[in-house]
Structures are given as C-alpha cells and as structure tokens.
Enzyme design. Structure first.
Site, PDB file in Angstrom:
ATOM      1  N   HIS A 131       0.797  -1.221   0.000  1.00  0.00           N
ATOM      2  CA  HIS A 131       0.000   0.000   0.000  1.00  0.00           C
ATOM      3  C   HIS A 131       0.831   1.273   0.000  1.00  0.00           C
ATOM      4  CE1 HIS A 131      -3.920   1.532  -0.374  1.00  0.00           C
ATOM      5  NE2 HIS A 131      -4.049   2.068   0.813  1.00  0.00           N
ATOM      6  N   HIS A 240      -0.742   2.491   7.223  1.00  0.00           N
ATOM      7  CA  HIS A 240      -0.842   2.928   5.842  1.00  0.00           C
ATOM      8  C   HIS A 240       0.519   3.299   5.246  1.00  0.00           C
ATOM      9  CE1 HIS A 240      -5.106   3.126   4.783  1.00  0.00           C
ATOM     10  NE2 HIS A 240      -4.740   3.694   3.647  1.00  0.00           N
ATOM     11  N   SER A 355      -3.161   5.382  10.229  1.00  0.00           N
ATOM     12  CA  SER A 355      -2.254   6.334   9.583  1.00  0.00           C
ATOM     13  C   SER A 355      -0.874   6.279  10.233  1.00  0.00           C
ATOM     14  CB  SER A 355      -2.812   7.757   9.707  1.00  0.00           C
ATOM     15  OG  SER A 355      -1.841   8.701   9.291  1.00  0.00           O
ATOM     16  N   GLU A 544      -9.034  -3.096   2.074  1.00  0.00           N
ATOM     17  CA  GLU A 544      -8.485  -2.513   3.293  1.00  0.00           C
ATOM     18  C   GLU A 544      -9.518  -2.616   4.419  1.00  0.00           C
ATOM     19  OE1 GLU A 544      -6.504   1.372   2.494  1.00  0.00           O
ATOM     20  OE2 GLU A 544      -7.193   1.039   0.440  1.00  0.00           O
ATOM     21  N   TYR A 583     -12.414  -0.382   0.605  1.00  0.00           N
ATOM     22  CA  TYR A 583     -12.430  -0.528   2.063  1.00  0.00           C
ATOM     23  C   TYR A 583     -13.518  -1.481   2.556  1.00  0.00           C
ATOM     24  CZ  TYR A 583      -9.045   3.229   2.582  1.00  0.00           C
ATOM     25  OH  TYR A 583      -7.899   3.979   2.538  1.00  0.00           O
TER      26      TYR A 583
END
Length: 778
Positions: A131, A240, A355, A544, A583
């Site tokens: 990713h 991520h 994140s 995801e 997602y």
C-alpha cells in the site's frame, strides 16, 4: 500434488549434489522419502518491480498532477514458498506496490501454469501489496482505478508481472529443507486511528476488549535453511503507506519498503542476524557497504585526499551498455553466488483506518487540530493535513516509521523460538459481492436475510483523508450529499432507487458497480482465500479492512478453526491481496460515513458477508472438504485504453552529450557526514529503460588509487535520483542526483555516476553514462 525436487545447483558441495541425486532416484519408487529433519521445503526470492520513473501518475492519492519523476528507492517483489514433500504447498508474494491487481494476478497465474503446470494456482497463491502511495499507477483493469493515470499503463503492468514471475522462479529454485519459526509483539508509535469518530461508534463493550484503537501487533515468520541458517522473514503489521505525501513525485516503497531495505541490509551487514542484538540494530539505518569496503584511505590527511580527487575530473557522457547499470548495483556486487540472498518482507494487514502520521491532523492555516467528526478546517477538508513524526520532512517520517517496524522485526526475528509444525492447506473461492445473500443478527434475537449491493462510492470518498485530503466542498462524515454534485453524478450514471436504498446511509456519488462503459468501472467478483502453514493462518482479503473489521474477521475464523480444540493459532490478515476493492468497515463505522465507510463499496453488510464466507472456507479447511470455486473474474486486458503520451525522442543542447555533467561538484570539494552532495547531468526519459535490477545512479568510492567501487545506488535511502524537463513537452531533460552522506560513510574519495537511455526520433534506444568530478568525504 507432486513433490518438487530443488535444483541441484543450489548446493555447491559435491556431497550435497550426490544427496539430491539419491533423492531423485528414491522418488521414482513408492517409498516415502524423509527430507532431513525438516517437515518443510522453504524457498525465497526477490526481484525489481520499480516501473516507469517519469510521467506516470502515482497510485494511491488519485491526484492527476502527482506523476513520477525519479526514484527515492526501488520497488521489489518478494516471494516465499513453503511445501510439504509430496503434499501441498503455498506461495505468498509481497509487492512494493499500492495494492494487488486482478489482471496482474490473472496473468501471473497464467505464466506460472505454463512454467510449472498445476503447482501454483489461484487456490494456493496469494499476491499482496504493501500500500505504498508512491508507485506508478495504471496496472489495474477497472476504470475507476485508471482514470487519473490516463488509462492503462503497459510499462507499469509489465514491470509487476515480470518481476513477480522472476521472484517466484527464484523462490521455486531455492526450495530446500528448512524450518519456520513464528513470533509476535507490539509495535508502538507506528500508527494512529485517522477516523476515531467512526471507531467510537462501535459498541463500547467491544471496544473495551482492546487496549488501543488500532492493532499494534506484528506477526513475523522466520525462515531457516537446514544448511545455511536464517534466509529471510515475512511479517504482517497494519499501518498505511502514506508517510510519503501527495506532493511527492519520487518512486518509493514508503515506510514498509524502507523497513524491508533496512532489515535486509542489517542481516547482510552482520552476516548472521542471530548474533546481533536489538540495541545495536536500533542505532541507525544499517549499512553493510561501509563495513565491507576497506578503510584504506583513512590514514591519508585531507589535503592528500584532495590532491588525489583533483586528478579525477568529470567524465563526458559516453555510450554504455545496460549491463554497466546492473553491474553498478551495490547489492548485486555483494551477493554471494553460492548462498541465497536474505529476503525480508513487511506485509500489509488491516490498515484501513490506520495512519503512519502519528503526530495527528492539524489545520495548515491555524496550526490547530482539525474538526473531530469531519476532519475539516473552517469547513474545508483541503486544510486538514496529518503530520508524520519527521514533519515537515516526509523522507524523515518515512525513515522513522520504517525504522520502528524494522527494530521490532529484528527483535521478533532474534527471539522467534516457536516452530511452525503441521500440515499445509488452503481454500479459495470467488464471490459476486454485488449480490450476496447474508444472514445477520436481528434486534431482539434471531437472524434476518440481507444483501450486499453493487459497488458504489459515497460523497465522503471525494473528501479524501487526513493523509491525503480531497478537494472542493466534500467532507468526511457526509451522509446527505448535495444537489450540485448529484446533478454532476447523474450525467455519468444515476443510481437506481434500489441501489440508493441498498447503500443507505451512504449517499451515492459514483455508482461504479453499475457503470460499464467503456468497460467495468469496479469489480464485482472478488477472491477470498485462507492459507495455512501449521499454526499460521493467513486470511487473504482483497481490500483494506479497518481495525475493528479486521478484529472481527480474525476472531470469527479463529473460533471456527479452534472449536473444541486446545490449539494456538496465529491468524493474520493479508490486506490488499489478489485484487483490490477499496475498504471494508464495520456496520457501525459505515453509519458514520467517514472516508472508509464511503469507500466500502458493497454496502453496510460488506463485513458481514466477508465473515460469513470466510467461516465457510475455514469450516471446509478443517473438515478437509472442497469448496465451490465460484464465478471467474473477467480478463479485460484486451479492452484496456491508454492515453499516456509515448516518449517520442530525447535531445541535448548542440555540442553536448547524454551523460554530460551540467552542474558538477565544486572544485576541491570536501564534505562531511550529513552533508548533501548534488550533481546534475544531461539526461533522457527514464521510461526508455526502467533499469530493472540496475540503477540510474551510483556513488562510487576510489580504491587502490585507480579503481572505482560502487558504494551506494538508487536502492539506498540516502541517494535520490530526480528527473525533470525544462518544459512539459520538451525533448530535453536533466537528472539531479542527491546524496545525503550517511554517518556510516567511509572517509575517502568519491564520485557520482549516472546511467540512462535515450530514444532517437525513429525509436532506437541507446544507453549512456557519465560521472561527476571526484570529491572528498572527510
């Protein structure tokens, strides 16, 4: 399934060759052969998949203006194969790419079938992406994922398919008796929840079971060859690949790609990872080069080195061969021919709402935290931007998050004592997620039948995330939409009443599942898969999963597979695997309609559908029952459209040559560790030759007064290859090579060299090289 006999040339000793000859003879009889003391055969491989480093849109942030223009460090495919002699095997491929692609998976499987027959099929092969948002786009087959890349990009696609195949060939040829150990532990400060308001909508009693609102656990497997010892590791951890921002234009594996480089160099530098402590591994980015190159010049005084450097001016650009670029690679030069290279992969897991920008999100105009529910600043999503730990330096943020994962991986690697034992098995099915019947719990007890929906994206999708904000007046948490954008939407495709009702409370912005011109905009048929190696269970998911969605899926599968047994399983989610469908949130998170909920394509019951179908796979696996293969996904390669302008020709100013140094280092230059050295060359478009398994740039150190030895290349974190044109349609271009001198650099005389390939008007491509003047690192 037949037993694969490893190639005889992987064992240099004559006694080993004789051993394998005897194995081959014995396999001709019905007698079962014991392979050493190991139950498994293990093999690892790795290959360059960097792709076009110029003009191609980057996959991830979906910003048309973000196109590649150089290399931060190269991208790789890393593969492992585990086989039981005479029984099953599994193949897992980890890509330094944004995600897996259905058409890439289809074509790789076709090549593997042509080469190996039925050894590797859709059932036992998983291809997963880390990713990174800093790799070339254009390699997926659905329209919505190729809009910003101006359609399909054949170079991106070919680099992936070719590289995956080559990494698998290596792993297959390296299959030898070995063992696998597993370990798990927490990685701190490498991820935060970027949609906490959605996470908080999950039931409080469920949230109370967990210490954090993101998964901190890393699960690592360590591969040990019976003869050579440790040969690699793969791990799964959720964060991520957005340490590199949407303003970056250099190809990069982001934090996970960086962690893989750090660990592979750490192992090779120390020769044996088992003897290295975690503390020494954490002292900084490892460099094996500085410990291998003899420090023959350290006894020279600085003025003597300057005199020596002055005798080596820049070399004019001259013709070269592709092999010179390959020979210039540091890692190729240091590889031992009689021993497998150490391969370390940092795989992605349920990263949907995680994140790496751990400082949080702040308003760029005021410096204050963003609105909690909508991630806006004065109503504008563009002003709300997350900050990495190296803020404002995205390269430093990438290094820090990569190093935090690397340090934990080394610790787990050194202390991995639990050995995987037991059978290898797998189950795979294709499902049409646009119309799945799902049984879900009913309020007041019992269950009720619901359905998934054709794919659609909500208004909050266009708002982006704090890692990469969107534009216009979109915002996260929007469950209404607005009239203007609905009018714009209807010009493309107006959703039916049934679709609007099915997707509630998501307001449909793009009805991608029902858009078919010029071909399908979004997938409907998706693969789900379970791979099992003893106590390790890998759940391959084509999207995801958010933190809580992943927890629910893991728990559901674990309950099925351990029912009535006192068995410890390590269940990991391999995200973005085999294809991509955006997602998957929980039902409760979907109701909030943050970015992740708006990007959950198949409606509010998407997660329930996954859990239901994975439980079926798990049940079939433990009962040794087959499963229905399901509908085949489409192969739309022949339908792909590309509007990317080809390279027509490259030129240089009159009287100059490709590879000439246009901005050299200063005369009699001396640099210290930590300084930046910058050199500019007359260059050509990197799309002319991707320099696969080679390099566009290399830093060389002088040895024996007249021999230049590669020390750093464009696969090193400290060296950047930056390509540019003076104007968009210009046939002229420059290559700027920047070297941030590491603290571990050996004192001595250095120079910077550039490799490239130029295209003539009628299509012929010629390679070239040039070098800077020499300079001193004191």
């Amino acid at each position: 399934m037949g037993l694969l006999v490893p190639s005889l040339n992987v064992c240099p000793r004559s006694r080993c060759g004789l051993f394998w000859v005897l194995v081959v003879l014995l396999l001709g009889s019905s007698t079962r052969v014991a392979f050493s003391d190991s139950k498994y055969l293990v093999g690892l491989g790795t290959y360059d998949i960097t792709g076009p480093a110029a003009d191609v849109n980057m996959m991830g942030y979906a910003m048309m203006e973000q196109t590649t223009s150089g290399v931060h460090f190269r991208l790789r495919a890393r593969s492992f194969i585990v086989a039981e002699p005479g029984k099953n095997r599994v193949l897992f491929v980890n890509l330094d790419a944004c995600m897996a692609s259905q058409i890439v998976t289809i074509k790789v499987l076709e090549r593997l079938k042509a080469r190996y027959g039925d050894l590797y099929t859709e059932k036992n092969v998983a291809i997963s992406g880390i990713h990174t948002h800093a790799g070339p786009a254009g390699y997926l087959q659905y329209v919505v994922y190729t809009v910003t890349s101006l359609g399909f990009v054949r170079q991106s696609f070919d680099a992936l398919v070719d590289g995956i195949e080559q990494s698998v060939i290596q792993a297959h040829d390296n299959l030898r008796p070995g063992s696998i150990n597993v370990n798990a532990g927490e990685v701190m400060d490498a991820g935060i929840n970027r949609s906490p308001s959605a996470y908080l909508n999950n039931p409080s009693e469920e949230r109370s079971k967990y210490k954090y609102d993101v998964d901190k656990e890393m699960t690592l497997i360590k591969f040990v060859d019976d003869e050579w010892g440790p040969i690699g590791s793969f791990n799964w951890f959720a964060t991520h690949g957005t340490s590199m921002t949407n303003t970056n234009s250099l190809i990069s594996g982001d934090n996970k790609g960086a962690a893989a480089r750090f660990m592979e160099d750490w192992f090779e530098q120390n020769n044996s990872a088992s003897s290295e402590s975690v503390e020494s591994a954490g002292e900084g980015i490892p460099r094996r080069v500085s410990s291998i190159i003899p420090d023959v010049q350290s006894h020279h005084r600085e003025h003597e080195l300057l005199e020596l450097a002055a005798s080596f001016g820049s070399t004019p650009g001259k013709p070269a061969t592709k092999t010179l670029s390959v020979a210039g690679r540091v890692r190729s030069a240091l590889r031992k021919a009689d021993k497998p290279s150490f391969v370390s992969a940092f795989c992605q897991s349920n990263c949907g709402d995680v994140s790496p920008n751990v400082l949080g999100a702040f308003c760029t105009d005021t410096g204050l935290p963003c609105d909690f529910n909508h991630s806006t600043c004065d109503g504008k999503n563009e002003l709300c931007v997350a900050r990495g730990p190296g803020y404002p330096d995205e390269f430093e943020s990438t290094r820090i998050i990569g190093e935090r994962q690397f340090r934990k991986a080394v610790e787990l690697f050194n202390n991995a004592t639990e050995e995987l034992t037991g059978e290898i098995d797998y189950r795979h099915a294709y499902l049409d997620f646009s119309q799945l019947d799902v049984m879900v719990p009913k309020q007041g007890g019992g269950t009720e039948a619901v359905k998934t929906c054709p794919a659609a994206m909500g208004f909050a999708f266009a708002a982006g995330t704090t890692d990469g904000p969107g534009a216009f007046d979109f915002k996260q948490g929007d469950d209404k939409g607005n009239a203007f954008w609905k009018l714009v939407r209807n010009m493309l495709k107006s959703p039916t009443k049934e679709q609007v009702a099915c997707q509630q409370p998501k307001p449909v912005l793009l009805d991608t599942g029902e858009m078919t011109l010029p071909y399908q905009w979004a997938p409907s048929v998706l693969p789900i898969q379970i791979l099992r190696v003893g106590q390790l269970v890998i759940l391959s998911v084509p999207g995801e999963f958010t933190t809580m969605a992943g927890r629910r899926l893991r728990d559901a599968v674990k309950q099925v597979m351990t029912r009535g047994k006192n068995e410890k399983l390590h269940v990991v989610i391999a995200g973005l695997t085999n294809t991509y469908s955006q997602y998957i949130t929980t039902f409760e998170e979907y109701e909030i309609q943050r970015y992740e909920g708006a990007s959950t394509l198949y409606g509010p019951h998407t997660l329930s559908a996954y859990i239901q179908e994975f439980k079926k796979l798990a049940g079939a696996l433990i009962r040794d029952q087959p499963v229905e293969p399901g509908p085949q996904p489409p192969d739309m390669l022949s339908k792909q459209i590309s509007m990317l302008t080809p390279v027509l020709m490259d030129t240089t100013p009159l009287g100059t040559h490709f590879g000439d140094c246009s901005t050299d280092v200063p005369k009699n230059a001396t640099y210290k560790r930590g300084d930046m050295v910058s050199v500019v060359f007359l260059s050509a478009c990197p799309r002319n030759d991707l320099m696969t398994e080679g390099t566009f740039a290399v830093v060389e150190i002088l040895q024996d007064m007249d021999t230049w030895v590669p020390a750093y290349d464009d696969d090193d974190f400290c060296l950047r290859f930056i390509w540019s044109r003076p104007a968009k349609l210009s046939s002229r271009s420059h290559a700027t090579i920047e070297w941030r001198i590491p603290q571990s650099a050996t004192p001595g005389v250095y120079r910077i060299r550039h490799f490239g390939a130029a295209k003539a008007l009628f299509g012929s491509v010629r390679h070239f090289t040039g070098s800077s003047s020499a300079f001193v690192v004191a």
